[in-house]
Design a protein around this motif. Structure first.
Motif, PDB file in Angstrom:
ATOM      1  N   GLY A  78       4.833  29.474  41.671  1.00 39.35           N
ATOM      2  CA  GLY A  78       5.535  30.426  40.827  1.00 39.35           C
ATOM      3  C   GLY A  78       6.588  29.815  39.929  1.00 39.35           C
ATOM      4  N   CYS A  79       6.907  28.519  40.127  1.00 40.50           N
ATOM      5  CA  CYS A  79       8.002  27.893  39.393  1.00 40.50           C
ATOM      6  C   CYS A  79       7.565  27.148  38.139  1.00 40.50           C
ATOM      7  CB  CYS A  79       8.763  26.931  40.307  1.00 40.50           C
ATOM      8  SG  CYS A  79       9.743  27.759  41.573  1.00 40.50           S
ATOM      9  N   ALA A  80       6.277  27.147  37.814  1.00 38.14           N
ATOM     10  CA  ALA A  80       5.835  26.420  36.618  1.00 38.14           C
ATOM     11  C   ALA A  80       6.497  26.965  35.366  1.00 38.14           C
ATOM     12  CB  ALA A  80       4.313  26.490  36.487  1.00 38.14           C
ATOM     13  N   SER A  81       6.647  28.286  35.277  1.00 38.79           N
ATOM     14  CA  SER A  81       7.220  28.860  34.050  1.00 38.79           C
ATOM     15  C   SER A  81       8.707  28.566  33.932  1.00 38.79           C
ATOM     16  CB  SER A  81       6.959  30.368  33.989  1.00 38.79           C
ATOM     17  OG  SER A  81       7.629  31.052  35.037  1.00 38.79           O
ATOM     18  N   SER A  82       9.458  28.574  35.035  1.00 38.85           N
ATOM     19  CA  SER A  82      10.886  28.257  34.951  1.00 38.85           C
ATOM     20  C   SER A  82      11.094  26.773  34.683  1.00 38.85           C
ATOM     21  CB  SER A  82      11.620  28.696  36.227  1.00 38.85           C
ATOM     22  OG  SER A  82      10.927  28.312  37.384  1.00 38.85           O
ATOM     23  N   PHE A  83      10.265  25.917  35.269  1.00 39.05           N
ATOM     24  CA  PHE A  83      10.306  24.495  34.960  1.00 39.05           C
ATOM     25  C   PHE A  83      10.013  24.277  33.477  1.00 39.05           C
ATOM     26  CE2 PHE A  83       8.382  20.332  34.457  1.00 39.05           C
ATOM     27  CZ  PHE A  83       9.172  19.496  35.237  1.00 39.05           C
ATOM     28  N   GLY A  84       8.983  24.954  32.974  1.00 42.27           N
ATOM     29  CA  GLY A  84       8.643  24.847  31.560  1.00 42.27           C
ATOM     30  C   GLY A  84       9.744  25.364  30.656  1.00 42.27           C
ATOM     31  N   LEU A  85      10.439  26.405  31.093  1.00 44.24           N
ATOM     32  CA  LEU A  85      11.558  26.933  30.302  1.00 44.24           C
ATOM     33  C   LEU A  85      12.658  25.896  30.164  1.00 44.24           C
ATOM     34  CD1 LEU A  85      13.198  29.217  28.945  1.00 44.24           C
ATOM     35  CD2 LEU A  85      13.882  29.959  31.247  1.00 44.24           C
ATOM     36  N   GLY A  86      13.048  25.272  31.267  1.00 44.77           N
ATOM     37  CA  GLY A  86      14.087  24.247  31.194  1.00 44.77           C
ATOM     38  C   GLY A  86      13.699  23.097  30.285  1.00 44.77           C
ATOM     39  N   LEU A  87      12.440  22.670  30.373  1.00 48.93           N
ATOM     40  CA  LEU A  87      11.971  21.577  29.525  1.00 48.93           C
ATOM     41  C   LEU A  87      11.930  21.997  28.055  1.00 48.93           C
ATOM     42  CD1 LEU A  87      10.802  18.764  29.116  1.00 48.93           C
ATOM     43  CD2 LEU A  87       8.558  19.675  29.742  1.00 48.93           C
ATOM     44  N   ALA A  88      11.424  23.200  27.783  1.00 50.67           N
ATOM     45  CA  ALA A  88      11.311  23.664  26.396  1.00 50.67           C
ATOM     46  C   ALA A  88      12.675  23.810  25.738  1.00 50.67           C
ATOM     47  CB  ALA A  88      10.559  25.001  26.357  1.00 50.67           C
ATOM     48  N   LEU A  89      13.668  24.284  26.486  1.00 48.59           N
ATOM     49  CA  LEU A  89      15.005  24.464  25.912  1.00 48.59           C
ATOM     50  C   LEU A  89      15.669  23.130  25.618  1.00 48.59           C
ATOM     51  CD1 LEU A  89      16.332  27.406  28.123  1.00 48.59           C
ATOM     52  CD2 LEU A  89      15.786  27.511  25.676  1.00 48.59           C
ATOM     53  N   THR A  90      15.441  22.128  26.440  1.00 45.62           N
ATOM     54  CA  THR A  90      16.086  20.837  26.224  1.00 45.62           C
ATOM     55  C   THR A  90      15.317  19.944  25.260  1.00 45.62           C
ATOM     56  OG1 THR A  90      15.001  19.976  28.219  1.00 45.62           O
ATOM     57  CG2 THR A  90      17.230  20.831  28.456  1.00 45.62           C
ATOM     58  N   ARG A  91      14.036  20.244  25.043  1.00 47.63           N
ATOM     59  CA  ARG A  91      13.235  19.430  24.137  1.00 47.63           C
ATOM     60  C   ARG A  91      12.524  20.305  23.108  1.00 47.63           C
ATOM     61  NH1 ARG A  91      11.922  14.137  25.356  1.00 47.63           N
ATOM     62  NH2 ARG A  91      10.958  14.305  23.294  1.00 47.63           N
ATOM     63  N   PRO A  92      13.269  20.832  22.128  1.00 46.65           N
ATOM     64  CA  PRO A  92      12.663  21.692  21.106  1.00 46.65           C
ATOM     65  C   PRO A  92      11.667  20.966  20.219  1.00 46.65           C
ATOM     66  CG  PRO A  92      14.941  21.187  20.544  1.00 46.65           C
ATOM     67  CD  PRO A  92      14.730  20.696  21.937  1.00 46.65           C
ATOM     68  N   ASP A  93      11.647  19.633  20.295  1.00 50.54           N
ATOM     69  CA  ASP A  93      10.693  18.872  19.496  1.00 50.54           C
ATOM     70  C   ASP A  93       9.293  18.862  20.108  1.00 50.54           C
ATOM     71  OD1 ASP A  93      12.014  17.349  21.591  1.00 50.54           O
ATOM     72  OD2 ASP A  93      10.832  15.629  20.898  1.00 50.54           O
ATOM     73  N   LEU A  94       9.174  19.330  21.352  1.00 47.10           N
ATOM     74  CA  LEU A  94       7.887  19.337  22.032  1.00 47.10           C
ATOM     75  C   LEU A  94       7.281  20.735  22.049  1.00 47.10           C
ATOM     76  CD1 LEU A  94       8.812  17.285  25.230  1.00 47.10           C
ATOM     77  CD2 LEU A  94       7.595  16.434  23.211  1.00 47.10           C
ATOM     78  N   ARG A  95       5.974  20.812  22.111  1.00 52.43           N
ATOM     79  CA  ARG A  95       5.317  22.076  22.425  1.00 52.43           C
ATOM     80  C   ARG A  95       5.010  22.081  23.917  1.00 52.43           C
ATOM     81  NH1 ARG A  95      -0.317  25.081  20.654  1.00 52.43           N
ATOM     82  NH2 ARG A  95       0.594  27.156  20.606  1.00 52.43           N
ATOM     83  N   VAL A  96       5.518  23.076  24.619  1.00 49.49           N
ATOM     84  CA  VAL A  96       5.357  23.157  26.064  1.00 49.49           C
ATOM     85  C   VAL A  96       4.377  24.278  26.379  1.00 49.49           C
ATOM     86  CG1 VAL A  96       6.509  23.529  28.268  1.00 49.49           C
ATOM     87  CG2 VAL A  96       7.695  22.288  26.433  1.00 49.49           C
ATOM     88  N   VAL A  97       3.272  23.926  27.015  1.00 47.88           N
ATOM     89  CA  VAL A  97       2.238  24.888  27.393  1.00 47.88           C
ATOM     90  C   VAL A  97       2.248  25.010  28.910  1.00 47.88           C
ATOM     91  CG1 VAL A  97      -0.215  25.454  27.333  1.00 47.88           C
ATOM     92  CG2 VAL A  97       0.841  24.272  25.385  1.00 47.88           C
ATOM     93  N   VAL A  98       2.529  26.206  29.408  1.00 48.35           N
ATOM     94  CA  VAL A  98       2.538  26.474  30.841  1.00 48.35           C
ATOM     95  C   VAL A  98       1.258  27.207  31.206  1.00 48.35           C
ATOM     96  CG1 VAL A  98       3.661  27.726  32.712  1.00 48.35           C
ATOM     97  CG2 VAL A  98       5.050  26.546  30.994  1.00 48.35           C
ATOM     98  N   LEU A  99       0.505  26.652  32.146  1.00 44.64           N
ATOM     99  CA  LEU A  99      -0.717  27.278  32.643  1.00 44.64           C
ATOM    100  C   LEU A  99      -0.407  27.910  33.991  1.00 44.64           C
ATOM    101  CD1 LEU A  99      -3.232  24.402  31.810  1.00 44.64           C
ATOM    102  CD2 LEU A  99      -2.633  26.383  30.402  1.00 44.64           C
ATOM    103  N   ASP A 100      -0.366  29.227  34.016  1.00 46.47           N
ATOM    104  CA  ASP A 100       0.058  29.972  35.197  1.00 46.47           C
ATOM    105  C   ASP A 100      -1.136  30.682  35.817  1.00 46.47           C
ATOM    106  OD1 ASP A 100       2.083  30.679  36.958  1.00 46.47           O
ATOM    107  OD2 ASP A 100       3.351  31.518  35.382  1.00 46.47           O
TER     108      ASP A 100
END
Length: 397
Positions: free
Chosen positions: A244-266
């Motif tokens: 269940g934590c993939a989306s929250s992990f992805g949120l933290g990464l996306a906020l700190t790295r706006p230069d990346l595209r973060v795709v979360v597969l849930d």
């Protein structure tokens, strides 16, 4: 008593400027200060486990992070602390308030956790120390925590007692309004048995998400294992626990790295487990996050037990939570369209109904989880935040 400004200053001197947490009255002054200081980031999480996972994602993105929680919330955080930060060696700093401390009057609901907090941290192999009361001793305590974090590459906890943080006036925190674009509701035209398979959906992801400037985070279970079976790549991370934590992990990464595209597969079971994080994503609105929910209405990797997702429109929930664009259906072109969009529209959400089952049991990744993560961090150019990594970066090894 510790002034919140002084704690934040000393923590920032060691690189800790990114906070995620769930409030406790013992933290009031600190959280109020962090929310008023433009040099600091505070993410208000729906629960303590999501705070740990978001802080872990921020750490992977290159920001030294702190997760705040009441000790009663340690129960919510056990899964990511034992199967995410421990397994992947992500050393988040924890600030944990001590409610129900033996000998200190408190509410009855805190009595048991107050007695077992230290034993629980010891059981999870998380070293800890009490936060000192003076600014002079604070520097030593933070240095000790940072040294442990750097050497062990695992969390460290500072325990906070009542009245240790001085008061600080709150600042108004505004959540921007949202007007999501919602695709027409699908009637789930196909019966479950003839819907696309998960492997067919993952083939689209593997083909349409380039390695450069992208990260793909696959939830635990068969999703990550099937993605790995299609081809192991440096921009892919396979969650092996912390369901269940993939989306929250992805949120933290996306906020700190706006230069990346973060795709979360849930998955539907995982999304149901921590649905509160949809609201957090919708509130903080990273434009570079694509959240794909592959919904087969069962817990596939544990024997195919049914979830309660059959009649749930996750897309409608995501829209209500503030995602910028949502869609749902049971055909692969829906996924293709979302994967081919560029950053700037998100957070975007795709609810794709898929068929249950697998053709063959997928293999497990051949690399250890920590090695997969370090490979990913190297791929996206995130610095190693351990002592060993800092020394290597400075050319002294």
């Amino acid at each position: 008593m510790i002034e919140p400004t002084e704690f934040a200053r000393q923590a920032a001197a060691l690189g800790y400027s990114w906070y995620a947490g769930v409030p406790c009255s013992f933290f009031t002054g600190l959280i109020n200060h962090v929310n008023t200081d433009p040099a600091l980031t505070y993410l208000s999480s729906a629960n303590e486990g999501d705070a740990v996972a978001a802080a872990a994602g921020a750490w992977v993105g290159g920001r030294r992070s702190i997760a705040l929680m009441q000790n009663s919330g340690l129960g919510n955080a056990v899964s990511p602390l034992t199967s995410l930060t421990h397994v992947f060696r992500i050393p988040v700093l924890l600030l944990v308030t001590v409610r129900g401390e033996p000998g200190v009057a408190d509410e009855p609901q805190h009595a048991l956790m107050g007695r077992i907090t230290l034993a629980l941290l010891d059981t999870m192999e998380i070293p800890w120390a009490y936060l000192p009361d003076s600014h002079q001793a604070l520097a030593q305590a933070l240095a000790q925590a940072d040294a442990s974090i750097g050497e062990r590459e695992r969390p460290y906890a500072l325990l906070v007692r009542k009245g240790q943080f001085a008061p600080c006036k709150p600042a108004p925190v505004e959540v921007p309004p949202h007007s999501p674009r919602v695709a027409p509701r699908s009637a789930w035209r196909s019966p479950p048995a003839v819907r696309p398979s998960r492997i067919e959906a993952l083939e689209r992801v593997a083909r349409l998400v380039p390695e450069r400037k992208s990260v793909v985070i696959a939830t635990t279970g068969y999703t990550g294992r099937e993605l790995y079976a299609l081809g192991d790549h440096a921009h892919q991370l396979y969650m092996v626990g912390s369901m269940g934590c993939a989306s929250s992990f992805g949120l933290g990464l996306a906020l700190t790295r706006p230069d990346l595209r973060v795709v979360v597969l849930d998955g539907d079971g995982a999304a149901l487990m921590r649905m509160g994080n949809l609201a957090t994503i919708g509130a903080y609105r990273p434009p570079n996050l694509l959240h794909v929910l592959l919904d087969n209405e069962v817990h596939d990797s544990t024997g195919g037990q049914a979830t309660v997702a059959r009649h749930i429109s996750f897309a409608a929930i995501a829209a209500a939570c503030g995602y910028a664009e949502v869609s749902e259906g049971d055909d692969l072109p829906l996924l293709d369209e979302a994967l081919q969009r560029r950053n700037g529209i998100g957070p975007a959400f795709v609810h794709l109904k898929i068929a249950p089952g697998v053709a063959a049991t997928p293999p497990r990744p051949g690399l250890a989880p920590a090695d997969v993560l370090r490979r990913l961090m190297n791929h996206i150019g995130s610095p190693s935040l351990s002592v060993a990594g800092r020394v290597a970066a400075d050319g002294r090894t």
